[in-house]
Scaffold this motif. Structure first.
Motif, PDB file in Angstrom:
ATOM      1  N   THR A   1     -17.856  -7.892 -19.470  1.00 62.23           N
ATOM      2  CA  THR A   1     -16.404  -7.968 -19.318  1.00 62.23           C
ATOM      3  C   THR A   1     -16.084  -8.121 -17.845  1.00 62.23           C
ATOM      4  OG1 THR A   1     -16.185  -5.558 -19.102  1.00 62.23           O
ATOM      5  CG2 THR A   1     -15.987  -6.481 -21.314  1.00 62.23           C
ATOM      6  N   PRO A   2     -14.984  -8.837 -17.516  1.00 68.42           N
ATOM      7  CA  PRO A   2     -14.585  -8.962 -16.116  1.00 68.42           C
ATOM      8  C   PRO A   2     -13.911  -7.697 -15.633  1.00 68.42           C
ATOM      9  CG  PRO A   2     -13.009 -10.071 -17.518  1.00 68.42           C
ATOM     10  CD  PRO A   2     -14.117  -9.597 -18.417  1.00 68.42           C
ATOM     11  N   GLY A   3     -13.876  -7.504 -14.325  1.00 73.02           N
ATOM     12  CA  GLY A   3     -13.190  -6.354 -13.762  1.00 73.02           C
ATOM     13  C   GLY A   3     -13.135  -6.454 -12.257  1.00 73.02           C
ATOM     14  N   ALA A   4     -12.317  -5.597 -11.636  1.00 80.88           N
ATOM     15  CA  ALA A   4     -12.147  -5.634 -10.190  1.00 80.88           C
ATOM     16  C   ALA A   4     -12.941  -4.556  -9.481  1.00 80.88           C
ATOM     17  CB  ALA A   4     -10.659  -5.472  -9.859  1.00 80.88           C
ATOM     18  N   GLY A   5     -13.626  -3.695 -10.218  1.00 83.44           N
ATOM     19  CA  GLY A   5     -14.372  -2.606  -9.618  1.00 83.44           C
ATOM     20  C   GLY A   5     -15.824  -2.983  -9.401  1.00 83.44           C
ATOM     21  N   HIS A   6     -16.720  -2.064  -9.741  1.00 84.77           N
ATOM     22  CA  HIS A   6     -18.151  -2.301  -9.619  1.00 84.77           C
ATOM     23  C   HIS A   6     -18.651  -3.287 -10.668  1.00 84.77           C
ATOM     24  CE1 HIS A   6     -19.169   0.819  -6.688  1.00 84.77           C
ATOM     25  NE2 HIS A   6     -18.389   1.656  -7.337  1.00 84.77           N
ATOM     26  N   ASP A   7     -19.748  -3.938 -10.360  1.00 88.09           N
ATOM     27  CA  ASP A   7     -20.581  -4.546 -11.389  1.00 88.09           C
ATOM     28  C   ASP A   7     -21.506  -3.454 -11.910  1.00 88.09           C
ATOM     29  OD1 ASP A   7     -19.439  -7.014 -11.105  1.00 88.09           O
ATOM     30  OD2 ASP A   7     -21.051  -7.845  -9.881  1.00 88.09           O
TER      31      ASP A   7
ATOM     32  N   ARG B   1     -16.772  -4.488 -14.117  1.00 89.48           N
ATOM     33  CA  ARG B   1     -17.407  -5.547 -14.904  1.00 89.48           C
ATOM     34  C   ARG B   1     -18.722  -5.008 -15.455  1.00 89.48           C
ATOM     35  NH1 ARG B   1     -19.716 -11.447 -13.254  1.00 89.48           N
ATOM     36  NH2 ARG B   1     -20.430 -10.289 -11.432  1.00 89.48           N
ATOM     37  N   VAL B   2     -18.898  -5.104 -16.763  1.00 93.10           N
ATOM     38  CA  VAL B   2     -19.998  -4.407 -17.430  1.00 93.10           C
ATOM     39  C   VAL B   2     -20.878  -5.403 -18.177  1.00 93.10           C
ATOM     40  CG1 VAL B   2     -20.620  -2.432 -18.859  1.00 93.10           C
ATOM     41  CG2 VAL B   2     -18.324  -2.549 -17.848  1.00 93.10           C
ATOM     42  N   LEU B   3     -22.190  -5.232 -18.026  1.00 86.43           N
ATOM     43  CA  LEU B   3     -23.179  -5.961 -18.818  1.00 86.43           C
ATOM     44  C   LEU B   3     -24.015  -4.966 -19.602  1.00 86.43           C
ATOM     45  CD1 LEU B   3     -24.704  -8.603 -16.361  1.00 86.43           C
ATOM     46  CD2 LEU B   3     -23.099  -9.050 -18.205  1.00 86.43           C
ATOM     47  N   ARG B   4     -24.348  -5.333 -20.800  1.00 87.35           N
ATOM     48  CA  ARG B   4     -25.338  -4.578 -21.572  1.00 87.35           C
ATOM     49  C   ARG B   4     -26.105  -5.576 -22.423  1.00 87.35           C
ATOM     50  NH1 ARG B   4     -22.149  -1.777 -26.678  1.00 87.35           N
ATOM     51  NH2 ARG B   4     -20.769  -3.548 -27.119  1.00 87.35           N
ATOM     52  N   GLY B   5     -27.309  -5.249 -22.775  1.00 91.66           N
ATOM     53  CA  GLY B   5     -28.119  -6.147 -23.584  1.00 91.66           C
ATOM     54  C   GLY B   5     -29.246  -5.395 -24.234  1.00 91.66           C
TER      55      GLY B   5
ATOM     56  N   ASP C   1     -28.513 -12.380 -12.660  1.00 91.68           N
ATOM     57  CA  ASP C   1     -28.335 -13.684 -12.025  1.00 91.68           C
ATOM     58  C   ASP C   1     -27.442 -14.585 -12.875  1.00 91.68           C
ATOM     59  OD1 ASP C   1     -29.972 -12.973  -9.907  1.00 91.68           O
ATOM     60  OD2 ASP C   1     -31.764 -13.936 -10.745  1.00 91.68           O
ATOM     61  N   SER C   2     -27.690 -14.593 -14.176  1.00 90.77           N
ATOM     62  CA  SER C   2     -26.932 -15.479 -15.055  1.00 90.77           C
ATOM     63  C   SER C   2     -25.456 -15.095 -15.105  1.00 90.77           C
ATOM     64  CB  SER C   2     -27.522 -15.460 -16.467  1.00 90.77           C
ATOM     65  OG  SER C   2     -27.285 -14.213 -17.114  1.00 90.77           O
ATOM     66  N   ALA C   3     -25.163 -13.815 -14.857  1.00 91.29           N
ATOM     67  CA  ALA C   3     -23.778 -13.343 -14.854  1.00 91.29           C
ATOM     68  C   ALA C   3     -23.146 -13.378 -13.473  1.00 91.29           C
ATOM     69  CB  ALA C   3     -23.729 -11.921 -15.403  1.00 91.29           C
ATOM     70  N   GLY C   4     -23.897 -13.818 -12.465  1.00 85.54           N
ATOM     71  CA  GLY C   4     -23.372 -13.843 -11.109  1.00 85.54           C
ATOM     72  C   GLY C   4     -23.244 -12.471 -10.483  1.00 85.54           C
TER      73      GLY C   4
ATOM     74  N   GLY D   1     -31.970  -4.463  -2.777  1.00 89.09           N
ATOM     75  CA  GLY D   1     -30.704  -5.073  -2.426  1.00 89.09           C
ATOM     76  C   GLY D   1     -29.821  -5.395  -3.617  1.00 89.09           C
ATOM     77  N   ARG D   2     -30.388  -5.327  -4.828  1.00 88.68           N
ATOM     78  CA  ARG D   2     -29.620  -5.637  -6.031  1.00 88.68           C
ATOM     79  C   ARG D   2     -28.970  -4.400  -6.648  1.00 88.68           C
ATOM     80  NH1 ARG D   2     -31.197 -10.514  -8.238  1.00 88.68           N
ATOM     81  NH2 ARG D   2     -29.109 -10.404  -9.197  1.00 88.68           N
ATOM     82  N   VAL D   3     -29.235  -3.226  -6.094  1.00 85.48           N
ATOM     83  CA  VAL D   3     -28.805  -1.977  -6.714  1.00 85.48           C
ATOM     84  C   VAL D   3     -27.817  -1.257  -5.801  1.00 85.48           C
ATOM     85  CG1 VAL D   3     -29.567   0.238  -7.661  1.00 85.48           C
ATOM     86  CG2 VAL D   3     -31.002  -1.790  -7.933  1.00 85.48           C
TER      87      VAL D   3
END
Length: 251
Positions: free
Chosen positions: A4-10, A37-41, A67-70, A95-97
């Motif tokens: 989902t999109p959002g203005a806070g953290h990824d 913005r939240v990802l789960r899988g 990466d695929s989610a930017g 650097g990704r965390v």
């Protein structure tokens, strides 16, 4: 993977191997509603994701999905094996965390307790006998704390049953777990919330103690009511815990 999109953290939610991405239903909605913005899988072999063929690594898969989610940098929230994978990512790609929440996370090098050994022996026996329903029910009873009701027990058993079905359909052995030296975690300086449940199997409490000692910016939280899956046992309380952590964590 959904987001989902959002203005806070990824934010990336990484599930336990007792479950799949559905374990995060309540947290996913709460974190997104808080503006993140939240990802789960599903890891390979769980939920809707087949095991695939050939060697792979779950940490690599998570980074590829980011990466695929930017998502260049994200807060990783991991339950059990998902927490172990989050730590591997923090070691390999710091650097990704942006931060870590480790809910009853596993850690390499901690031997199985007598309770875990007994569970695994019984589970393997049931699976080999073909009684997948009872194996899944056993898993739910083992990893949920005393506050879990029949609906939650059934939900976890259903996710575990799905994992058995997906994994048993594959002809080849597979493993997505990466091994790493926990001593390297002393260099992981992002904020980390380390959570354990007093009703969990003992190795996870030991892992939480070690992680708190290793991670320079760790904060330890013990939940006296919780088993291994607190986000399912008291979802509203864990939703508040996570949204408050995200609000406090610097971007």
């Amino acid at each position: 993977m959904t987001g989902t999109p959002g203005a806070g953290h990824d934010v990336v939610l990484l599930h336990s191997t007792v479950c799949d991405r559905r374990m995060w239903d309540s947290q996913y909605e709460a974190i997104a509603a808080a503006g993140h913005r939240v990802l789960r899988g599903d890891f390979r072999g769980f939920g809707d994701t087949p095991c695939g063929s050939g060697p792979y690594n779950d940490a690599d898969d998570v980074l590829a999905l980011m990466d695929s989610a930017g998502m260049d940098r994200a807060v990783l929230i991991g339950a059990s094996y998902g927490g172990r994978t989050a730590l591997e990512i923090a070691l390999r790609a710091p650097g990704r965390v942006a931060g870590l929440v480790l809910l009853c996370a596993g850690l390499p090098g901690i031997p199985d307790s007598a309770e875990m050994t007994a569970f695994e022996e019984r589970e393997v026996g049931l699976v080999e006998y073909g009684d997948l329903d009872e194996a899944a029910a056993l898993s739910a009873r083992t990893f949920l704390g005393p506050e879990a009701d029949e609906k939650v027990l059934a939900a976890v058993a259903g996710m575990q049953l799905r994992a058995y079905e997906v994994q048993l359909a594959e002809a080849d052995e597979y493993s997505g777990a990466g091994d790493y030296d926990p001593a390297g975690l002393t260099g992981v300086t992002v904020p980390a919330l380390v959570v354990s449940g007093d009703h969990d199997l003992p190795e996870f409490g030991e892992a939480a103690d070690r992680l708190t000692a290793l991670l320079p910016a760790a904060r330890r939280l013990r939940l006296p009511w919780a088993g291994h899956l607190p986000g399912l046992e008291r979802p509203a309380e864990i939703n508040t815990l996570l949204t408050e952590y995200l609000a406090e964590t610097a971007r």
